[in-house]
Scaffold this motif. Structure first.
Motif, PDB file in Angstrom:
ATOM      1  N   GLU A 131       0.808  -1.221   0.000  1.00 17.38           N
ATOM      2  CA  GLU A 131       0.000   0.000   0.000  1.00 17.38           C
ATOM      3  C   GLU A 131       0.843   1.273   0.000  1.00 17.38           C
ATOM      4  O   GLU A 131       0.489   2.247  -0.621  1.00 17.38           O
ATOM      5  CB  GLU A 131      -0.925   0.015   1.221  1.00 17.38           C
ATOM      6  N   GLN A 132       1.937   1.258   0.771  1.00 17.60           N
ATOM      7  CA  GLN A 132       2.751   2.469   0.905  1.00 17.60           C
ATOM      8  C   GLN A 132       4.171   2.115   1.320  1.00 17.60           C
ATOM      9  O   GLN A 132       4.410   1.055   1.869  1.00 17.60           O
ATOM     10  CB  GLN A 132       2.135   3.417   1.928  1.00 17.60           C
ATOM     11  N   GLU A 133       5.082   3.034   1.064  1.00 16.42           N
ATOM     12  CA  GLU A 133       6.467   2.845   1.486  1.00 16.42           C
ATOM     13  C   GLU A 133       6.542   2.932   3.009  1.00 16.42           C
ATOM     14  O   GLU A 133       5.832   3.721   3.621  1.00 16.42           O
ATOM     15  CB  GLU A 133       7.359   3.931   0.897  1.00 16.42           C
ATOM     16  N   MET A 134       7.405   2.121   3.570  1.00 13.38           N
ATOM     17  CA  MET A 134       7.603   2.132   5.025  1.00 13.38           C
ATOM     18  C   MET A 134       9.068   1.887   5.345  1.00 13.38           C
ATOM     19  O   MET A 134       9.755   1.186   4.605  1.00 13.38           O
ATOM     20  CB  MET A 134       6.763   1.057   5.701  1.00 13.38           C
ATOM     21  N   CYS A 135       9.496   2.414   6.479  1.00 16.85           N
ATOM     22  CA  CYS A 135      10.839   2.135   6.967  1.00 16.85           C
ATOM     23  C   CYS A 135      10.754   1.013   8.004  1.00 16.85           C
ATOM     24  O   CYS A 135       9.664   0.638   8.454  1.00 16.85           O
ATOM     25  CB  CYS A 135      11.473   3.390   7.556  1.00 16.85           C
ATOM     26  N   VAL A 136      11.895   0.489   8.395  1.00 22.93           N
ATOM     27  CA  VAL A 136      11.948  -0.608   9.366  1.00 22.93           C
ATOM     28  C   VAL A 136      11.277  -0.193  10.673  1.00 22.93           C
ATOM     29  O   VAL A 136      10.531  -0.969  11.279  1.00 22.93           O
ATOM     30  CB  VAL A 136      13.396  -1.083   9.591  1.00 22.93           C
ATOM     31  N   ILE A 171      12.162  -8.942  -3.943  1.00 22.50           N
ATOM     32  CA  ILE A 171      10.748  -8.779  -3.609  1.00 22.50           C
ATOM     33  C   ILE A 171      10.474  -7.352  -3.156  1.00 22.50           C
ATOM     34  O   ILE A 171       9.410  -6.804  -3.425  1.00 22.50           O
ATOM     35  CB  ILE A 171      10.329  -9.803  -2.533  1.00 22.50           C
ATOM     36  N   LEU A 172      11.434  -6.764  -2.471  1.00 21.54           N
ATOM     37  CA  LEU A 172      11.309  -5.374  -2.030  1.00 21.54           C
ATOM     38  C   LEU A 172      12.304  -4.504  -2.774  1.00 21.54           C
ATOM     39  O   LEU A 172      13.431  -4.908  -3.037  1.00 21.54           O
ATOM     40  CB  LEU A 172      11.583  -5.245  -0.526  1.00 21.54           C
ATOM     41  N   SER A 173      11.856  -3.308  -3.102  1.00 16.06           N
ATOM     42  CA  SER A 173      12.768  -2.293  -3.605  1.00 16.06           C
ATOM     43  C   SER A 173      12.837  -1.209  -2.541  1.00 16.06           C
ATOM     44  O   SER A 173      12.025  -1.187  -1.613  1.00 16.06           O
ATOM     45  CB  SER A 173      12.295  -1.741  -4.951  1.00 16.06           C
ATOM     46  N   PHE A 174      13.800  -0.322  -2.659  1.00 18.34           N
ATOM     47  CA  PHE A 174      13.965   0.690  -1.625  1.00 18.34           C
ATOM     48  C   PHE A 174      14.504   1.982  -2.217  1.00 18.34           C
ATOM     49  O   PHE A 174      15.019   2.010  -3.328  1.00 18.34           O
ATOM     50  CB  PHE A 174      14.901   0.180  -0.526  1.00 18.34           C
ATOM     51  N   ARG A 175      14.336   3.030  -1.438  1.00 16.03           N
ATOM     52  CA  ARG A 175      14.938   4.321  -1.765  1.00 16.03           C
ATOM     53  C   ARG A 175      15.300   4.992  -0.450  1.00 16.03           C
ATOM     54  O   ARG A 175      14.684   4.734   0.585  1.00 16.03           O
ATOM     55  CB  ARG A 175      14.018   5.192  -2.602  1.00 16.03           C
ATOM     56  N   LYS A 176      16.316   5.824  -0.519  1.00 10.48           N
ATOM     57  CA  LYS A 176      16.749   6.540   0.676  1.00 10.48           C
ATOM     58  C   LYS A 176      16.134   7.927   0.674  1.00 10.48           C
ATOM     59  O   LYS A 176      16.046   8.587  -0.349  1.00 10.48           O
ATOM     60  CB  LYS A 176      18.265   6.630   0.725  1.00 10.48           C
ATOM     61  N   GLU A 177      15.705   8.329   1.858  1.00 12.45           N
ATOM     62  CA  GLU A 177      15.168   9.673   2.069  1.00 12.45           C
ATOM     63  C   GLU A 177      15.838  10.213   3.328  1.00 12.45           C
ATOM     64  O   GLU A 177      15.418   9.900   4.443  1.00 12.45           O
ATOM     65  CB  GLU A 177      13.645   9.612   2.232  1.00 12.45           C
ATOM     66  N   GLY A 178      16.896  10.976   3.129  1.00 12.51           N
ATOM     67  CA  GLY A 178      17.693  11.429   4.277  1.00 12.51           C
ATOM     68  C   GLY A 178      18.367  10.235   4.917  1.00 12.51           C
ATOM     69  O   GLY A 178      19.059   9.472   4.261  1.00 12.51           O
ATOM     70  N   THR A 179      18.101  10.044   6.215  1.00 12.97           N
ATOM     71  CA  THR A 179      18.685   8.900   6.911  1.00 12.97           C
ATOM     72  C   THR A 179      17.775   7.671   6.886  1.00 12.97           C
ATOM     73  O   THR A 179      18.179   6.597   7.314  1.00 12.97           O
ATOM     74  CB  THR A 179      18.986   9.263   8.380  1.00 12.97           C
ATOM     75  N   LYS A 180      16.560   7.841   6.407  1.00 10.21           N
ATOM     76  CA  LYS A 180      15.604   6.730   6.342  1.00 10.21           C
ATOM     77  C   LYS A 180      15.780   5.936   5.058  1.00 10.21           C
ATOM     78  O   LYS A 180      16.101   6.477   4.014  1.00 10.21           O
ATOM     79  CB  LYS A 180      14.165   7.246   6.343  1.00 10.21           C
TER      80      LYS A 180
END
Length: 76
Positions: free
Chosen positions: A17-22, A48-57
């Motif tokens: 549904e939406q991007e989430m951090c750990v 299975i998961l892709s990711f992007r960095k947003e600052g330190t997250k």
């Protein structure tokens, strides 16, 4: 097999549904940060998961193309 684990399936459904951090996943699932990180790491390694960095997250989301291939292979 990877998505057969209840905690990994829950992570996949949450990031569908939406991007989430750990940290968000830990809060919602109520499991330890190392365990969530281990699941996320495996899912990321398998694509299975892709990711992007947003600052330190680091924000994770479901890689829809890979998941679609997995689902298609189940019915082939």
């Amino acid at each position: 097999k990877v998505l057969g684990h209840p905690e990994r399936l829950a992570i996949a459904l949450l990031v569908y549904e939406q991007e989430m951090c750990v940290k968000d996943l830990v809060s919602i699932l109520g499991i330890s940060q190392p365990k969530v990180s281990q699941h996320v790491g495996l899912m990321k390694e398998l694509g299975i998961l892709s990711f992007r960095k947003e600052g330190t997250k680091v924000l994770y989301r479901l890689n829809n193309e890979v998941v679609r291939e997995i689902i298609d292979s189940l019915f082939a």
